[in-house]
Scaffold this active site. Structure first.
Site, mmCIF file in Angstrom:
data_model
loop_
_atom_site.group_PDB
_atom_site.id
_atom_site.type_symbol
_atom_site.label_atom_id
_atom_site.label_comp_id
_atom_site.label_asym_id
_atom_site.label_seq_id
_atom_site.Cartn_x
_atom_site.Cartn_y
_atom_site.Cartn_z
ATOM 1 N N ASP A 197 0.817 -1.213 0.000
ATOM 2 C CA ASP A 197 0.000 0.000 0.000
ATOM 3 C C ASP A 197 0.850 1.262 0.000
ATOM 4 O OD1 ASP A 197 -2.089 -1.750 0.167
ATOM 5 O OD2 ASP A 197 -2.844 -1.048 2.095
ATOM 6 N N ASP A 198 0.214 2.355 -0.404
ATOM 7 C CA ASP A 198 0.689 3.742 -0.242
ATOM 8 C C ASP A 198 1.694 4.195 -1.295
ATOM 9 O OD1 ASP A 198 -0.878 3.471 1.971
ATOM 10 O OD2 ASP A 198 0.702 3.831 3.441
ATOM 11 N N HIS A 235 -5.753 3.027 -4.361
ATOM 12 C CA HIS A 235 -5.732 3.289 -2.917
ATOM 13 C C HIS A 235 -6.128 4.750 -2.649
ATOM 14 C CE1 HIS A 235 -4.831 1.813 1.023
ATOM 15 N NE2 HIS A 235 -3.818 2.625 1.248
ATOM 16 N N HIS A 263 -4.369 9.804 0.619
ATOM 17 C CA HIS A 263 -4.542 8.763 1.636
ATOM 18 C C HIS A 263 -5.462 9.261 2.747
ATOM 19 C CE1 HIS A 263 -3.471 5.603 4.549
ATOM 20 N NE2 HIS A 263 -3.045 4.917 3.490
ATOM 21 N N HIS A 301 3.919 -2.115 3.202
ATOM 22 C CA HIS A 301 3.956 -0.743 2.709
ATOM 23 C C HIS A 301 5.319 -0.452 2.085
ATOM 24 C CE1 HIS A 301 0.732 -0.924 5.683
ATOM 25 N NE2 HIS A 301 0.185 0.108 5.048
#
Length: 509
Positions: free
Chosen positions: A64-65, A115, A119, A208
């Site tokens: 993620d991210d 995603h 965020h 991540h």
């Protein structure tokens, strides 16, 4: 100061306090419906999301991210050395900054998902804002790779109630294991131990590759990469494969299809044996659920009991399968057979399935075919009791039709019902959401059935004219009346719509 002035001021303060309390309660309920309940339903029941695989030796690594200009290329180097594939859920603003990294992820055969553009939690954004963020990120990724993403992971795995409706074209992917690797203080060794404990087929790891989001340490991905290298080596020695979520989902669906009960195993749909699936021949439930799900199902049943008290539902028959209430109909005009009509303001007998009955029926059924057959039999058995209840029920003589709303309605025409689409609106949409959730709980195949047959699983109004209901009044045993003549009866077992076979019936539940 005048005492009466003090009293009036006190009363105003009390009234203001009560008003604030009401506002807080309204806010709590709205927030629960918008955010908390969807999160619980998705996480515990897997409703409309992919959580866990059913595979022999495959594990899904998700990141993620990202992308990150420093750490994502290093991660890609590591995955290439081990022949591993991953799934990268990209933040749109990061993808916009570093398109060359996104292009490399795609070129090396990894899966790319969304995603959000920034965020931010879906709980803190309006539904329209979430939709814009997703579309913007999808456009960015398509511009770079030429392909639109098919997978979505909301930040922190948090969905809101509107995500179910607006994200029908995207598969929401959550996870089985999260390790806190965005915090540098976790350390490489502790992170490795956490991951090693969860290293088994079917797991979906979330890691991540970027530390530029709020609450993360910017250089934390360095220790993620170091710990992951040890995990990849352990997995290689154990004979595991690290795959993208697309392959994980495909393998899971193939596994579930292969392990499901073949409808041909139903030896005699006219008998009560149900291929040894009836409680009499098989006292053990055909399916099992986790302790946590049992608790939530129990809470669900308690909520239904509260609903029955508030709306004063009446028992009918043994009281364990159905209940009813008589009320004024408030829906659209419905054209029934023989030039009859159901109009707003007419009295209807509204029947309600007992969720406990549906749940136990599903837990003791070997397949969707069994559920469909047994549910038809339950409905067939209760109709004489509903017909006789009209004699004593308040306003029973004014009832124009038997009425219900159900997502499981295949075969109802053969019992005398007519089915109609629900009028579009917020009530229909909320009913659809709730009933899909209910089917995902009561069906042995859970959320997969809702996903695979989503277009067919739509709630419909079931209406039976009063005369057709009364024709069931004297019915006994396995005989039911013919619609053409109330005195004429014939033998029946499972009633289905013309042209609908038992296999199709099971698939529609």
């Amino acid at each position: 100061m005048n005492p009466s002035t003090n009293r009036s001021r006190t009363f105003r303060l009390q009234d203001g306090g009560e008003g604030m309390e009401i506002i807080l309660w309204i806010g709590f309920y709205l927030f629960s419906f918008y955010a908390l309940l969807p999160a619980i339903i998705s996480r515990i029941f897997g409703f409309r999301v992919f959580l866990r695989g059913r595979t022999e030796r495959e594990i899904a690594l998700t990141f993620d991210d990202g992308p990150d200009p420093d750490y994502t290329p290093k991660l890609l180097d590591l995955l290439k050395r081990y022949g591993a594939k991953g799934t990268f859920f990209l933040v749109g603003s990061h993808a916009e900054q570093w398109p060359e990294v996104v292009a490399r992820i795609h070129e090396e055969g990894h899966v790319i998902g969304i995603h959000n553009y920034v965020h931010h939690s879906n709980w803190l954004m309006r539904p329209r804002t979430v939709k814009r963020q997703i579309h913007r990120t999808s456009d960015i990724i398509k511009q770079i790779t030429g392909i639109r993403p098919h997978y979505y992971r909301p930040p922190w795995g948090i969905v809101n109630i509107f995500d179910y409706r607006r994200l029908g074209h995207l598969q929401i992917v959550l996870w089985t294991s999260i390790f806190g690797d965005w915090r540098k203080r976790v350390g490489v060794d502790r992170l490795y131990r956490r991951m090693r404990q969860r290293l088994r087929p079917g797991e979906v790891f979330v890691l991540h590759d970027c530390g530029r989001t709020f609450g993360a340490n910017q250089d934390a991905p360095a220790q993620t990469i170091e710990a992951l290298e040890r995990i990849l080596e352990d997995g290689r020695l154990a004979g595991y494969r690290f795959v993208g979520v697309d392959e994980m989902i495909a393998l899971t669906e193939n596994h579930e299809s292969a392990s499901s009960v073949d409808p041909k195993d139903v030896t005699d749909p006219n008998s009560n044996s149900m291929s040894n699936g009836s409680p009499a021949s098989n006292p053990q439930p055909a399916h099992s659920i986790s302790p946590l799900k049992k608790v939530l199902v129990r809470l669900w049943m308690l909520w239904e009991k509260l609903f029955q008290v508030v709306f004063r539902l009446q028992r009918v028959g043994d009281g364990d399968s159905f209940k009813y209430r008589i009320r004024k109909y408030s829906g659209p005009l419905v054209e029934l057979r023989d030039d009859k009509r159901l109009k707003p303001g007419d009295y209807v007998m509204e029947m309600h399935f007992e969720n406990q009955m549906l749940f136990e029926l599903a837990m003791n059924s070997r397949s969707s075919v069994h559920i469909a057959i047994r549910l038809i039999r339950e409905t067939e058995g209760i109709l004489p009791y509903l017909a006789r209840a009209l004699d004593d029920a308040p306003n029973g003589e004014k009832v124009v039709a038997l009425f219900g709303v159900s997502m499981i309605h295949r075969g109802s025409e053969g019992l005398g019902f007519q089915t109609f689409e629900m009028p579009k609106g917020i009530f229909a949409w909320m009913t659809n959401l709730y009933l899909r959730f209910m089917v995902s709980v009561i069906n042995p195949e859970g959320g997969k059935r809702v996903k695979d047959y989503g277009l067919r699983l739509t709630p419909r109004m079931l209406v039976m004219a009063r005369e057709d209901l009364l024709s069931w009044k004297q019915r006994t045993g396995k005989r039911r009346p013919s619609r053409s003549a109330q005195t004429e009866v014939h033998q029946t077992a499972v009633v289905v719509e013309p042209g609908l076979n038992v296999d199709q019936l099971g698939q529609s539940v």
